[in-house]
Design an enzyme around this catalytic site. Sequence first.
Site, mmCIF file in Angstrom:
data_model
loop_
_atom_site.group_PDB
_atom_site.id
_atom_site.type_symbol
_atom_site.label_atom_id
_atom_site.label_comp_id
_atom_site.label_asym_id
_atom_site.label_seq_id
_atom_site.Cartn_x
_atom_site.Cartn_y
_atom_site.Cartn_z
ATOM 1 N N ASN B 616 0.875 -1.171 0.000
ATOM 2 C CA ASN B 616 0.000 0.000 0.000
ATOM 3 C C ASN B 616 0.914 1.224 0.000
ATOM 4 O O ASN B 616 1.679 1.435 0.946
ATOM 5 C CB ASN B 616 -0.901 -0.013 1.253
ATOM 6 N N GLN B 623 5.013 4.692 6.968
ATOM 7 C CA GLN B 623 6.031 3.995 7.756
ATOM 8 C C GLN B 623 7.402 4.639 7.539
ATOM 9 O O GLN B 623 8.185 4.809 8.469
ATOM 10 C CB GLN B 623 6.087 2.515 7.382
ATOM 11 N N GLU B 690 10.781 -0.362 9.926
ATOM 12 C CA GLU B 690 11.966 0.109 10.637
ATOM 13 C C GLU B 690 13.041 0.694 9.725
ATOM 14 O O GLU B 690 13.860 1.498 10.173
ATOM 15 C CB GLU B 690 12.560 -1.063 11.436
#
Lengths: 170, 728
Positions: B616, B623, B690
């Site tokens: 997405n 993120q 991350e």
Amino acid sequence: MSSENTVSINGQPHALPDDPRVSLLDMLRHHLGLTGTKKGCDHGQCGACTVLVNGVRINSCLTLAVMHDGDEVTTIEGLGTAENPSALQRAFVERDAYQCGYCTPGQICSATAMLDEIAAGWPSDASDSLDGPMEVSTEEIRERMSGNICRCGAYANIVDAIRDVAGEPA
Amino acid sequence: MSAYLKQDEPDNVNRLDHMRQGVLGTDASRIEGLLKVTGTAPYAAEYQLDDCLEGVLVTATISKGEVTAIDADSVLSMPGVVAVIDDPSLTARAAQGTAGEAPAQPAREVGYFGQPIALVVAESFEQARDASKHLKVSYRADDDVAFDPEAVEAEPQDGATSQGDLAHAMKEAPFSVDVTYTTEGHSSAAMEPHAAIAQWDGDTLTVYASLQMLNYNISELADSLGLDEDKLRLVSRYVGGGFGSKLGVSEETVAASVAAMELGRPVRVAMLRQQVLQCIMRRSETRQRFRLAAGEDGKLTGFGHEARVSNLPGESFAEPVLQSSHFLYAGENRELSMEVARIHRMTAGSVRAPGEAVGMPALECAMDVLAEKCGLDPVELRLRNIPDRHPANGTPFSSHKLAECLKQGAEAFGWDSGPRSPRHTREGEWWVGTGMASAARVHNVGEAKARVTLKADGTALVETDMTDIGTGTYTILAQTVGEMLGLPVAKVLVELGDTHHPRGPGSGGSWGAASICSAAYLACLALRETLAKRADVAEEKLELKDGAVVGGASLIDLLDGRDLAEEGHYEPGDIADDFTASGFGAFFARVRVNRFTGETRVEHMTGAFGFGRVLNTKTARSQCLGGMTWSIGAALTEAMLFDPVDGHLANCDLAEYHVPVNRDVPDLDVVFVEERDGAASPIQAKGIGELGMCGGAGAIANAIYNACGARVFEFPMTPDKVLAAMPD
Ligand code: FES
Ligand code: FES
């Protein structure tokens, strides 16, 4: 505290709590089940608990419920619903101006009042002068929204969402 | 087609690229978005249960020793106080991620200042909070307790690499760098404080909690309480940020459970903000030495990275600082080793991107020093040192996009590859400069199960105990299933965060998305087999779009009034050992540094990332933005500060522990580098939660040097340190 003392929350009168230690935030969350207002720090450090009192944004963790006799409080639940969201609520979804969503009601309440503050000509650290019309510039938004921490780091999108609603600066 | 796959081989068929719905990889908005923006998504502390009691934890005021007495009578007469809980099942620490067993017990044995030791329960929060401050506790405190990681002997860690002769390579090399960096501890500081409500019906315990990995947490809590797992249900539908801090079951969840079972009423325990910082995981501070040896061409002949971290005695976790250093750059002579100092600060554990979050920025600063010595553009230095295979164990990379990230990032940023020297630009009081860094974060996948049910009405339901901690799990599952079954996102209902559902992988280590979407993918493949039979075509030929076979029957017709369910079960097999798999990327930053105060402001940042299939674009970008924002905090402000006398965390709230706020974050650009990594997962995706902070602080540090000439060797680079290192 006598039960005649009431505070209006999203247009509904509510008796103030008997225990004077109850913060406005805990009254909302614990007594009224209005958990849209979040507790992030309980010390006025994060902005998650932002609500509008008589149209002005405050940290509801930093104020006792009993101090709000006769006040009009608006929480995130009063700004819009999933069926009928406010323009800012819609823009936050569209711009992905959140991740976990925990700071989000505070961000939206804060932004709602912040745009009014700019319209009213209240200056900020980012303003060029102390009076005169204020622009809804990116720098003004960043400065004025800096009391609302987002640990997920959605700031860039939060600014975009607010700008979508406020319109581009002149 | 079985719905179970143990993946031993890469999957380069890329089935998802050949589906017809066209919903995966789009910028679909979060399907739970309206609940979040209207304040109606329930987080752990927000379930309304009748007769619910409130608990407040009491924490230790010594650093090491034992609670000898808790005088419950000192508070039981206070208004509303119901009980003081000091049961031996109370836990002293949070469980480490994926522990799957009880963390340290009993809480009476104190290992760090601020450790929970008891719970006060009352009718109201105000009463419990007040009583918690009045509870009389007696201790036996130990003397001679170590708090300073530099003042104790450290234990070497397993997994060191020693190859060739680094000392010799350093001596022979025309260019070499031997530098040491330090980084301070970090707090996850998720916005939602850890909280739980426990309800015991005499047989079964239901706990609403804020947890990342229910699949492990259920065992941790069951073990803590001595309860069978099948008598326990955990619910975490919404988690207000985790970043590692909610990987393992923490003290408030156990305490609420013990109290609810003892008192027979629901009990809510939310940690106070100060407690969250003081008793959940810290990222260890680090000291890292780099030895880099390079030839005339800038190619590394030697690579050394030695790190020291700390933790409590008995804790197995050691901040894996070297994780990506093992494979990021070439160099045949290698020394990589770690040691752990045992001290009595709070527990060290996972904080977003354990290892790379601090290892990569420091490495990338050392590389910047080397680039300057070699007289090479720092981007070019990295490009010359990308190894063909893992430089120590020789495994092939599953897929490797570092070069593309460096090039595409440089272009998007407008990187000037010409000769570099500090202080080239001044604007008034401010020096302006640029810096860059590589990004790397190892890729993992975990075992995962998800049930997908095609309902007779033509909608789909996805169920798993996987969590969405803000990462976008709800939405990418709806997209994956929609893509496979030919349904728009609005027709897919996703239920997460409930241990009544099949076990997911949990959210941690960036493995959630690839693992759980692979399980859903497998379930959908099995559903497609059945649908294909009914439609009388081969599964590979079955084209589904908008609830129907393209040019054929609708799903509702094919289902003929009955639901159809499959449970997908994914497990990584040999791929985990046969390949080195990692996300890669590159950061570029422009900063200004005040020549009088040493203050640094980040003006712009670009991140280019390759992490396999993008599920997405909107949530993946978020993120990355989040990671880059964390990079700014790690570079400039975030530091846990411990008292040297008793080891307590001194800056234990959000006023003193400085995470970036809105005005600290400039425009951020994110570039996705196209990639499909078949050895990463059957859906060719890797993690992205991350990677966005694995090196970013290094780009900012390098930009500080380029702006003002200050080489700072300590993170965070606060004004005092920048000023001290600034040349006259
Ligand atoms: S909860 Fe009120 S400011 Fe943080
Ligand atoms: S969306 Fe998670 S803290 Fe802002």
